[in-house]
Design an enzyme around this catalytic site. Structure first.
Site, PDB file in Angstrom:
ATOM      1  N   ARG A 120       0.678  -1.213  -0.151  1.00  0.00           N
ATOM      2  CA  ARG A 120       0.099  -0.067   0.047  1.00  0.00           C
ATOM      3  C   ARG A 120       0.968   1.103   0.005  1.00  0.00           C
ATOM      4  O   ARG A 120       0.339   2.517   0.511  1.00  0.00           O
ATOM      5  CB  ARG A 120      -0.950  -0.038   1.204  1.00  0.00           C
ATOM      6  CG  ARG A 120      -1.947  -1.225   1.052  1.00  0.00           C
ATOM      7  CD  ARG A 120      -3.222  -0.893   2.168  1.00  0.00           C
ATOM      8  NE  ARG A 120      -4.249  -2.002   2.017  1.00  0.00           N
ATOM      9  CZ  ARG A 120      -4.194  -3.257   2.657  1.00  0.00           C
ATOM     10  NH1 ARG A 120      -3.201  -3.209   3.454  1.00  0.00           N
ATOM     11  NH2 ARG A 120      -5.316  -4.110   2.363  1.00  0.00           N
ATOM     12  N   LYS A 142       3.531  11.103 -11.400  1.00  0.00           N
ATOM     13  CA  LYS A 142       2.797  10.428 -12.076  1.00  0.00           C
ATOM     14  C   LYS A 142       3.729   8.792 -12.357  1.00  0.00           C
ATOM     15  O   LYS A 142       4.741   9.022 -12.698  1.00  0.00           O
ATOM     16  CB  LYS A 142       2.488  10.866 -13.523  1.00  0.00           C
ATOM     17  CG  LYS A 142       1.387  11.760 -13.367  1.00  0.00           C
ATOM     18  CD  LYS A 142       0.955  12.014 -15.058  1.00  0.00           C
ATOM     19  CE  LYS A 142      -0.342  12.965 -14.946  1.00  0.00           C
ATOM     20  NZ  LYS A 142      -0.401  13.258 -16.610  1.00  0.00           N
ATOM     21  N   GLU A 184      11.134  17.409 -24.827  1.00  0.00           N
ATOM     22  CA  GLU A 184      10.478  17.789 -23.377  1.00  0.00           C
ATOM     23  C   GLU A 184      10.800  19.003 -23.091  1.00  0.00           C
ATOM     24  O   GLU A 184      10.054  19.860 -22.581  1.00  0.00           O
ATOM     25  CB  GLU A 184      10.588  16.596 -22.364  1.00  0.00           C
ATOM     26  CG  GLU A 184       9.819  15.359 -22.797  1.00  0.00           C
ATOM     27  CD  GLU A 184       8.295  15.329 -22.498  1.00  0.00           C
ATOM     28  OE1 GLU A 184       7.830  16.329 -22.281  1.00  0.00           O
ATOM     29  OE2 GLU A 184       7.642  14.244 -22.960  1.00  0.00           O
ATOM     30  N   LYS A 226       7.453  22.840 -14.156  1.00  0.00           N
ATOM     31  CA  LYS A 226       6.608  21.538 -13.807  1.00  0.00           C
ATOM     32  C   LYS A 226       6.175  21.449 -12.538  1.00  0.00           C
ATOM     33  O   LYS A 226       4.904  21.445 -12.200  1.00  0.00           O
ATOM     34  CB  LYS A 226       7.406  20.192 -14.239  1.00  0.00           C
ATOM     35  CG  LYS A 226       6.555  19.240 -14.087  1.00  0.00           C
ATOM     36  CD  LYS A 226       7.138  17.889 -14.619  1.00  0.00           C
ATOM     37  CE  LYS A 226       5.844  16.556 -14.620  1.00  0.00           C
ATOM     38  NZ  LYS A 226       6.088  15.486 -15.285  1.00  0.00           N
ATOM     39  N   GLU A 236      -4.289  16.262 -11.600  1.00  0.00           N
ATOM     40  CA  GLU A 236      -4.769  16.582 -12.726  1.00  0.00           C
ATOM     41  C   GLU A 236      -6.574  16.666 -12.855  1.00  0.00           C
ATOM     42  O   GLU A 236      -7.061  16.004 -13.746  1.00  0.00           O
ATOM     43  CB  GLU A 236      -4.443  15.643 -14.048  1.00  0.00           C
ATOM     44  CG  GLU A 236      -4.409  16.229 -15.398  1.00  0.00           C
ATOM     45  CD  GLU A 236      -3.807  15.282 -16.419  1.00  0.00           C
ATOM     46  OE1 GLU A 236      -4.506  14.530 -17.046  1.00  0.00           O
ATOM     47  OE2 GLU A 236      -2.566  15.315 -16.520  1.00  0.00           O
ATOM     48  N   ARG A 241      -2.977  20.919 -15.104  1.00  0.00           N
ATOM     49  CA  ARG A 241      -1.852  20.062 -15.408  1.00  0.00           C
ATOM     50  C   ARG A 241      -1.798  19.254 -16.728  1.00  0.00           C
ATOM     51  O   ARG A 241      -0.746  18.977 -17.181  1.00  0.00           O
ATOM     52  CB  ARG A 241      -1.667  19.083 -14.487  1.00  0.00           C
ATOM     53  CG  ARG A 241      -0.526  18.070 -14.245  1.00  0.00           C
ATOM     54  CD  ARG A 241      -0.285  17.344 -13.162  1.00  0.00           C
ATOM     55  NE  ARG A 241       0.822  16.087 -13.483  1.00  0.00           N
ATOM     56  CZ  ARG A 241       1.480  15.521 -12.457  1.00  0.00           C
ATOM     57  NH1 ARG A 241       1.074  15.611 -11.334  1.00  0.00           N
ATOM     58  NH2 ARG A 241       2.249  14.832 -12.760  1.00  0.00           N
ATOM     59  N   ASN A 245       0.730  17.892 -21.105  1.00  0.00           N
ATOM     60  CA  ASN A 245       0.484  16.781 -22.344  1.00  0.00           C
ATOM     61  C   ASN A 245       0.396  17.353 -23.645  1.00  0.00           C
ATOM     62  O   ASN A 245       0.296  16.802 -24.607  1.00  0.00           O
ATOM     63  CB  ASN A 245      -0.778  15.982 -22.184  1.00  0.00           C
ATOM     64  CG  ASN A 245      -0.615  15.193 -20.633  1.00  0.00           C
ATOM     65  OD1 ASN A 245       0.115  14.344 -20.470  1.00  0.00           O
ATOM     66  ND2 ASN A 245      -1.813  15.453 -19.944  1.00  0.00           N
ATOM     67  N   HIS A 248       1.264  15.181 -26.742  1.00  0.00           N
ATOM     68  CA  HIS A 248       1.249  13.637 -25.965  1.00  0.00           C
ATOM     69  C   HIS A 248       0.262  12.884 -26.630  1.00  0.00           C
ATOM     70  O   HIS A 248       0.563  11.635 -26.751  1.00  0.00           O
ATOM     71  CB  HIS A 248       1.412  13.802 -24.568  1.00  0.00           C
ATOM     72  CG  HIS A 248       2.851  14.098 -23.946  1.00  0.00           C
ATOM     73  ND1 HIS A 248       3.297  15.286 -24.205  1.00  0.00           N
ATOM     74  CD2 HIS A 248       3.614  13.191 -23.068  1.00  0.00           C
ATOM     75  CE1 HIS A 248       4.444  15.460 -23.714  1.00  0.00           C
ATOM     76  NE2 HIS A 248       4.665  14.002 -23.071  1.00  0.00           N
ATOM     77  N   HIS A 252       1.587   9.495 -28.049  1.00  0.00           N
ATOM     78  CA  HIS A 252       1.330   8.073 -27.391  1.00  0.00           C
ATOM     79  C   HIS A 252       0.744   7.255 -28.542  1.00  0.00           C
ATOM     80  O   HIS A 252       1.086   5.934 -28.596  1.00  0.00           O
ATOM     81  CB  HIS A 252       0.263   8.247 -26.255  1.00  0.00           C
ATOM     82  CG  HIS A 252       0.813   8.811 -24.875  1.00  0.00           C
ATOM     83  ND1 HIS A 252       0.355   9.194 -23.901  1.00  0.00           N
ATOM     84  CD2 HIS A 252       2.327   9.217 -24.705  1.00  0.00           C
ATOM     85  CE1 HIS A 252       1.123   9.647 -22.877  1.00  0.00           C
ATOM     86  NE2 HIS A 252       2.424   9.603 -23.570  1.00  0.00           N
ATOM     87  N   HIS A 265      10.371   8.091 -26.506  1.00  0.00           N
ATOM     88  CA  HIS A 265       9.181   8.994 -26.196  1.00  0.00           C
ATOM     89  C   HIS A 265       9.248  10.191 -26.752  1.00  0.00           C
ATOM     90  O   HIS A 265       8.593  10.967 -26.951  1.00  0.00           O
ATOM     91  CB  HIS A 265       9.159   8.886 -24.578  1.00  0.00           C
ATOM     92  CG  HIS A 265       8.135   9.743 -23.990  1.00  0.00           C
ATOM     93  ND1 HIS A 265       6.510   9.583 -24.460  1.00  0.00           N
ATOM     94  CD2 HIS A 265       7.989  10.866 -23.308  1.00  0.00           C
ATOM     95  CE1 HIS A 265       6.068  10.576 -23.876  1.00  0.00           C
ATOM     96  NE2 HIS A 265       6.893  11.308 -23.256  1.00  0.00           N
TER      97      HIS A 265
END
Length: 362
Positions: A120, A142, A184, A226, A236, A241, A245, A248, A252, A265
Site C-alpha cells: 500500500r 505520475k 520535452e 513543472k 490533474e 496540469r 501533455n 502527447h 502516445h 518517447h
C-alpha cells in the site's frame, strides 16, 4: 547546486540539481526517509550509475539491494512489476523500505508504480539518468505501466520523497537519448515560457555540446516550471496540469503504432508537437510562423517532425483509448501563442485525419 521545493502539503519534497556530486546522494536520501532497507531499481544500461547510488546509500546506513532489468519500454508491464514484487519479498522488504529509481523515464515509471502498489505504498526516491527523466517524468508523481492497447494506462499518483538530479551522468547518455530529452525541454518553452524558448533558440550549439552550465540551467528551469504546475493541479483535476501533455495525445498513438520502443518517447513527442501545432494553425489559433519556429528548433536537435505512415484508423483508435480521453472523446492541448496553450475537446476525426495526412505527406 540548485534546490527546488515542490509544495504539496504533507507530500512536499525537494528537487536537487547538481553536477558531479555522488557523495551527496546518501545524506539526501537519509534526511528524507526513515527506511532501513532500500531497493535500487535500474536497467542494464545504467548499472554503473546504480552501483554508485548503492554505495552512497550503504554509506548512509541503508541495507541496499539492486534489481537490474533489461532496458526498454517493454519493461513497463504488469509482469515486470510482479517480478519486482518478488525481489522486494526476497530482500526482505517491509513498510519502511525505500524504492530508489535509477534510470530514465521507463525505470522511473515502473519503479514508481511498484513503490505505489507494494504494501500500500513505499517511500520513493527518484534518481533520473536521462535528460527526459530529469526535466519531466521524475517530477510530479505520475507512475504507470503500459497496456497493449495504450501507453501508461495502468497507473496512479505517488509523489517521491525527493528527486536527486546529477547532470554529470548525461556525459554517458547516448546521443539519441539525449536529443530525445530535448523534445520535452522544447515543450516547456512552447506551453509556459516564451523567454525560455528564445533561450533555447539562442543556445543550440551549447546545448548540443552538453555544456554543463547550460544544461544545469535548462534542467533547473524545466523542473521549476513543472513543479509550479503540479503544485496547482497535483492530480490533474482542474485541467491545468493537462497542459504538460502538449503533443502527447498524438505521441502516445505514435509510440503504440511503432511498437513500444520503436520510437523513443521524446521522438514521438516531437512529431506529436508538430501535429498539435499544425492542428492549432488550421484552427486559426496560431500563425504559421510559430509552427515553423517550433519545427526549426526540433530539427536543429535532429528530432523527427513528421510521423511515419501508420494506419490512420489505428492511430485514432489509440487516441480515443488514451487516458486523457473523456467518454471516448479525444482531447488535445493546443498552443494559442508562444508560451500559452489550452485544452480543446471539440476536435473532430476529420481534423485529426487531415493533420495526420498532411504531416506524413510533408
Amino acid at each position: 547546486m540548485h534546490s527546488l521545493r515542490v509544495n504539496l502539503g504533507p507530500r512536499s519534497y525537494d528537487i536537487v540539481v547538481t553536477t558531479d556530486d555522488r557523495a551527496g546522494l546518501g545524506p539526501f536520501a537519509r534526511k528524507r526517509s526513515a527506511a532501513t532497507t532500500a531497493l535500487v531499481i535500474t536497467d542494464e544500461h545504467v548499472a554503473p550509475h546504480a552501483d554508485a547510488v548503492k554505495q552512497a546509500l550503504d554509506q548512509a546506513g541503508f541495507k541496499t539491494g539492486v534489481a537490474v532489468r533489461p532496458a526498454g519500454e517493454a519493461q513497463k508491464s504488469l509482469d515486470v512489476a510482479a517480478a519486482l514484487y518478488d525481489a522486494l519479498i526476497e530482500l526482505p522488504a517491509d513498510r519502511k523500505t525505500l524504492i530508489v529509481a535509477v534510470g530514465g523515464g521507463v525505470i522511473g515509471d515502473l519503479a514508481g508504480f511498484v513503490a505505489a502498489t507494494y504494501a500500500r505504498g513505499l517511500d520513493l526516491l527518484m534518481v533520473p539518468t536521462t535528460l527526459l527523466a530529469m526535466v519531466d517524468s521524475s517530477v510530479g508523481g505520475k507512475v504507470a505501466v503500459n497496456h497493449l492497447r495504450a501507453k501508461n494506462l495502468i497507473g496512479c499518483f505517488h509523489q517521491p520523497r525527493g528527486v536527486w538530479i546529477d547532470t554529470a551522468v548525461l556525459a554517458t547518455l547516448p546521443d539519441r537519448e539525449y536529443r530525445s530529452g530535448l523534445a520535452e525541454v522544447d515543450k516547456y518553452g512552447v506551453i509556459l515560457d516564451e523567454a525560455f524558448f528564445v533561450y533555447l533558440e539562442s543556445n543550440i550549439a551549447a546545448i548540443l555540446q552538453r555544456d554543463p552550465a547550460v544544461i544545469e540551467q535548462i534542467v533547473t528551469r524545466c523542473c521549476r516550471l513543472k513543479a509550479d504546475i503540479v503544485e496547482k493541479d497535483e492530480r490533474e483535476e482542474t485541467g491545468l496540469r493537462a497542459v504538460l501533455n502538449y503533443g502527447h495525445t498524438f505521441a502516445h498513438a505514435f509510440e503504440t503504432a511503432a511498437g513500444y520502443g520503436g520510437w523513443l518517447h521524446g521522438e514521438a513527442v516531437a512529431a506529436g508537437m508538430m501535429c498539435a501545432a499544425e492542428l492549432a494553425q488550421r484552427r486559426g489559433l496560431i500563425p504559421a510562423e510559430l509552427t515553423q519556429r517550433q519545427a526549426r528548433l526540433l530539427a536543429a536537435f535532429d528530432l523527427p517532425v513528421h510521423p511515419l505512415r501508420w494506419s490512420m484508423d489505428a492511430l485514432i483508435a489509440t487516441m480515443r483509448a488514451d487516458k486523457k480521453a473523456l467518454a471516448g472523446k479525444m482531447r488535445f492541448i493546443l498552443p494559442k501563442k508562444l508560451g500559452a496553450v489550452a485544452l480543446y475537446d471539440d476536435v473532430t476525426d476529420l481534423e485529426v485525419r487531415d493533420v495526420l495526412a498532411s504531416a506524413v505527406a510533408s
